[in-house]
Design a protein around this motif. Structure first.
Motif, PDB file in Angstrom:
ATOM      1  N   ASN A 152       1.198  -1.193  -0.205  1.00  0.00           N
ATOM      2  CA  ASN A 152      -0.049  -0.115  -0.138  1.00  0.00           C
ATOM      3  C   ASN A 152       0.943   1.319   0.327  1.00  0.00           C
ATOM      4  O   ASN A 152       0.669   2.195   0.265  1.00  0.00           O
ATOM      5  N   MET A 153       2.164   1.058   0.271  1.00  0.00           N
ATOM      6  CA  MET A 153       3.193   2.804   0.367  1.00  0.00           C
ATOM      7  C   MET A 153       2.945   3.200  -0.612  1.00  0.00           C
ATOM      8  O   MET A 153       3.458   4.344  -0.781  1.00  0.00           O
ATOM      9  N   ASN A 168      -8.308   5.212  -0.120  1.00  0.00           N
ATOM     10  CA  ASN A 168      -6.802   4.990  -0.329  1.00  0.00           C
ATOM     11  C   ASN A 168      -5.953   4.010  -0.264  1.00  0.00           C
ATOM     12  O   ASN A 168      -6.219   3.427   1.153  1.00  0.00           O
ATOM     13  N   TYR A 169      -6.025   3.118  -0.506  1.00  0.00           N
ATOM     14  CA  TYR A 169      -5.944   1.349  -0.270  1.00  0.00           C
ATOM     15  C   TYR A 169      -5.384   1.214  -2.045  1.00  0.00           C
ATOM     16  O   TYR A 169      -5.441   2.067  -2.697  1.00  0.00           O
ATOM     17  N   SER A 170      -4.831  -0.432  -1.648  1.00  0.00           N
ATOM     18  CA  SER A 170      -4.292  -0.972  -2.832  1.00  0.00           C
ATOM     19  C   SER A 170      -5.146  -2.012  -3.174  1.00  0.00           C
ATOM     20  O   SER A 170      -5.980  -2.513  -2.366  1.00  0.00           O
ATOM     21  N   VAL A 171      -5.461  -2.671  -3.895  1.00  0.00           N
ATOM     22  CA  VAL A 171      -5.855  -3.910  -5.228  1.00  0.00           C
ATOM     23  C   VAL A 171      -5.452  -4.786  -5.830  1.00  0.00           C
ATOM     24  O   VAL A 171      -4.022  -4.403  -5.563  1.00  0.00           O
ATOM     25  N   VAL A 172      -4.951  -6.131  -5.268  1.00  0.00           N
ATOM     26  CA  VAL A 172      -4.373  -7.254  -5.482  1.00  0.00           C
ATOM     27  C   VAL A 172      -5.010  -7.595  -6.437  1.00  0.00           C
ATOM     28  O   VAL A 172      -5.909  -8.637  -5.645  1.00  0.00           O
ATOM     29  N   SER A 173      -4.600  -7.773  -7.580  1.00  0.00           N
ATOM     30  CA  SER A 173      -5.025  -9.512  -8.361  1.00  0.00           C
ATOM     31  C   SER A 173      -4.069  -9.933  -9.876  1.00  0.00           C
ATOM     32  O   SER A 173      -4.397 -10.086 -10.796  1.00  0.00           O
ATOM     33  N   ALA A 174      -3.433 -10.026  -8.915  1.00  0.00           N
ATOM     34  CA  ALA A 174      -2.449 -10.422 -10.003  1.00  0.00           C
ATOM     35  C   ALA A 174      -2.222  -9.276 -11.214  1.00  0.00           C
ATOM     36  O   ALA A 174      -2.346  -8.025 -10.919  1.00  0.00           O
ATOM     37  N   CYS A 175      -2.554 -10.105 -12.248  1.00  0.00           N
ATOM     38  CA  CYS A 175      -1.725  -9.815 -13.252  1.00  0.00           C
ATOM     39  C   CYS A 175      -3.049  -8.327 -13.978  1.00  0.00           C
ATOM     40  O   CYS A 175      -3.041  -7.671 -14.874  1.00  0.00           O
ATOM     41  N   ALA A 176      -4.373  -9.008 -13.288  1.00  0.00           N
ATOM     42  CA  ALA A 176      -4.933  -7.864 -13.229  1.00  0.00           C
ATOM     43  C   ALA A 176      -4.767  -6.400 -12.557  1.00  0.00           C
ATOM     44  O   ALA A 176      -5.827  -5.815 -12.183  1.00  0.00           O
ATOM     45  N   SER A 177      -4.498  -6.823 -11.335  1.00  0.00           N
ATOM     46  CA  SER A 177      -4.482  -5.627 -10.442  1.00  0.00           C
ATOM     47  C   SER A 177      -4.503  -3.976 -10.802  1.00  0.00           C
ATOM     48  O   SER A 177      -5.367  -3.452 -10.664  1.00  0.00           O
ATOM     49  N   ALA A 178      -3.055  -3.178 -12.370  1.00  0.00           N
ATOM     50  CA  ALA A 178      -4.026  -2.205 -11.835  1.00  0.00           C
ATOM     51  C   ALA A 178      -5.265  -1.589 -13.143  1.00  0.00           C
ATOM     52  O   ALA A 178      -5.981  -0.448 -13.049  1.00  0.00           O
ATOM     53  N   THR A 179      -6.184  -2.509 -13.817  1.00  0.00           N
ATOM     54  CA  THR A 179      -7.385  -2.348 -14.280  1.00  0.00           C
ATOM     55  C   THR A 179      -8.199  -2.872 -12.905  1.00  0.00           C
ATOM     56  O   THR A 179      -9.351  -1.821 -13.580  1.00  0.00           O
TER      57      THR A 179
END
Lengths: 423, 99
Positions: A152-153, A168-179
């Motif tokens: 998240n940093m 403000n947070y992050s998401v994680v979904s491997a190679c779909a993460s940024a989308t």
């Protein structure tokens, strides 16, 4: 709590294997220049895979205060550089005191969010400090690990640097993460939780541990002798993806908010589809099932039919399984519309940026809509019969583009699709 | 703890670490410069500096009262005492209380 069904894009930022900035990305893609080379980040001699698409000559202190640069793993450094470019284009960097908000009195910093994703995160920091722990003991592990390591940093430091006080947070979904990060940003604007969201992804995984592991999993191209020909989506001789690194960031904004401050609108995000294959950790469902769901959801969410779509920026990894399954999914969804639909894979030129891929590809998709041109896919010399899409090859294809989809699929069965519209 | 009679030129190892880690120019390094207020080093950064100095000197820097190190001059005294004692570096460090 003002809301909107759509969000406009008012800023773009990119750090890619072409270098720093959206211009270098877009010029490189239009020129059709491969960025794959022998790895320089470490000595790859013992590795089965010795090639990658690295960000060239990146010196973080040219772009970031030294103290801040020291606190960041390279993935987050890329994120901060891309975010500053995007905020600058959006007119949301204060000029008077450098980097701190409020940039102007038309923007409430509590309603400016950040959702920056990564698939892997601070792998360089983890391996560097682990080495210090192993060789020197606990007292050698640096305290900045505590702020450099968490995924998240990247987003946290973007907010701290620019004074962005909203969600403000992050998401994680491997190679779909940024989308998924950009989709989440759209959701924040739709829900009325933010007026502006800085969204995208960052990755810096050209690291001996990651390369060894992904190579062992059989995901990476071993065309070491010909790096520029290694990433070849939809080609019959494709043998895996080439790891890339960098960051892609967009500034999404509630349309009325952008209009009120006379911001330049680059494109509109009008739909988001998300699903999971629920099938296998690495393999896509061979019938394209989850990808089909995500594509259809994105169309429905955007209120579009298959005949409305003018272009797809494909996931197109250059692995045998992805490109075949993605083709099945596109053909199933688009039926007889498929053959008039220009498709390209940005990964043919800059490799697979994993959790940042969808961010950079969103930037490329917005540029394609804005300029009315689809960059070519490199190295498609002999089309695989099971990849019978209208993949743009040779020269970029100039064509009026009204709408486009950008697809990302990830290990874990993640599928995410964004729908963009030109303005 | 600062001795005002100390020469104003800082120890080159400290100067190098502050420049490399945090971009602080040598011209800012007066003996009475406060680590917190003048050099803007939060507690995490002070430990980062400590790890770097232990690495460059090879000795353990383990002051009896870390909170007494307020200025650059204080730090320099602690570093010199540590070098005189010559304890090997890298036993466990006091953890920062930053979240």
């Amino acid at each position: 709590m003002p809301t909107s069904r759509t969000a406009v894009v008012t800023g773009l930022g990119a750090v890619t294997p072409y270098g720093i900035g959206v211009d270098s990305l877009w010029n490189g893609l239009l020129a059709g220049r491969s960025t794959a080379r022998r790895i320089t980040r470490f000595d790859p001699s013992d590795h089965a895979v010795q090639i990658a698409c690295e960000v060239p000559g990146f010196e973080p202190t040219e772009y970031l205060p030294r103290r801040l640069a020291r606190q960041l793993d390279p993935f987050a450094q890329y994120a901060l550089v891309a975010a500053a470019e995007a905020l600058g284009q959006a007119g949301l960097l204060a000029e008077a005191d450098g980097m701190h908000w409020p940039a102007n009195d038309q923007v409430d910093s509590r309603r400016v969010g950040v959702v920056i994703a990564s698939g892997i995160g601070a792998i360089q920091e983890a391996t560097d400090q682990h080495e210090r722990l192993r060789t020197g003991g606990p007292g050698r592990v640096r305290p900045y690990l505590a702020i450099a390591l968490p995924l998240n940093m990247a987003g946290g430091q973007v907010a701290i640097r620019h004074g962005l006080r909203g969600p403000n947070y992050s998401v994680v979904s491997a190679c779909a993460s940024a989308t998924d990060a950009i989709g989440s940003a759209l959701d924040l604007i739709r829900a009325g939780r933010a007026d502006v969201v800085v969204a995208g992804g960052a990755e810096a995984a050209v690291n001996p541990l990651t390369i060894a592991g992904f190579a062992a999993a059989g995901a990476l191209s071993r065309r070491n002798a010909e790096p520029a020909r290694a990433s070849r989506p939809f080609d019959i001789d494709r043998d895996g993806f080439v790891t890339g690194e960098g960051a892609g960031v967009v500034v999404l904004e509630r349309p009325a908010h952008a209009a009120a401050r006379d911001a330049t609108v680059l494109a509109e995000v009008i739909g988001y589809g998300i699903s999971n294959d629920a099938y296998h950790p690495t393999q896509p469902a061979p019938d394209g099932d989850g990808a089909i769901v995500a594509l259809r959801l994105a169309l429905d969410d955007a209120g579009l039919g298959t005949s409305d779509i003018d272009h797809i920026n494909a996931h197109g990894t250059s692995t045998r399984l992805n490109d075949a399954a993605e083709t099945v999914a596109v053909r199933t969804v688009f039926g007889n519309q498929t053959d008039r639909l220009p498709v390209t894979s940005t990964k043919s030129a800059i490799g697979h940026l994993l959790g940042a891929a969808g961010g950079v590809e969103a930037v490329a998709t917005v540029m394609a809509l804005a300029d009315g041109v689809v960059p070519a896919t490199l190295n498609l010399e002999r089309r695989d019969p099971v990849c019978d899409l209208d993949v743009v090859v040779g020269e970029p294809r100039k064509q009026a583009l009204r709408t486009a989809l950008s697809s990302s699929f990830g290990f874990g069965g993640h599928n995410a699709v964004l729908a963009f519209q030109a303005v | 703890m600062t001795d005002p009679s100390r020469p104003s030129r800082p120890d080159p190892r400290i100067a190098t670490a502050l420049r490399d880690l945090f971009g602080i120019p040598e011209s800012d390094l007066r003996a009475d410069a406060e680590l917190d207020a003048d050099l803007h080093l939060d507690s995490l950064s002070v430990v980062e500096l400590q790890v770097a100095l232990e690495e460059s000197t090879g000795v353990r820097i383990n002051p009896e009262d870390p909170s007494a190190i307020r200025t650059l001059g204080d730090l320099q005294s602690v570093l010199e005492a540590a070098i005189a004692t010559g304890q090997p570096a890298f036993p466990s460090l006091k953890l920062s209380e930053d979240r």
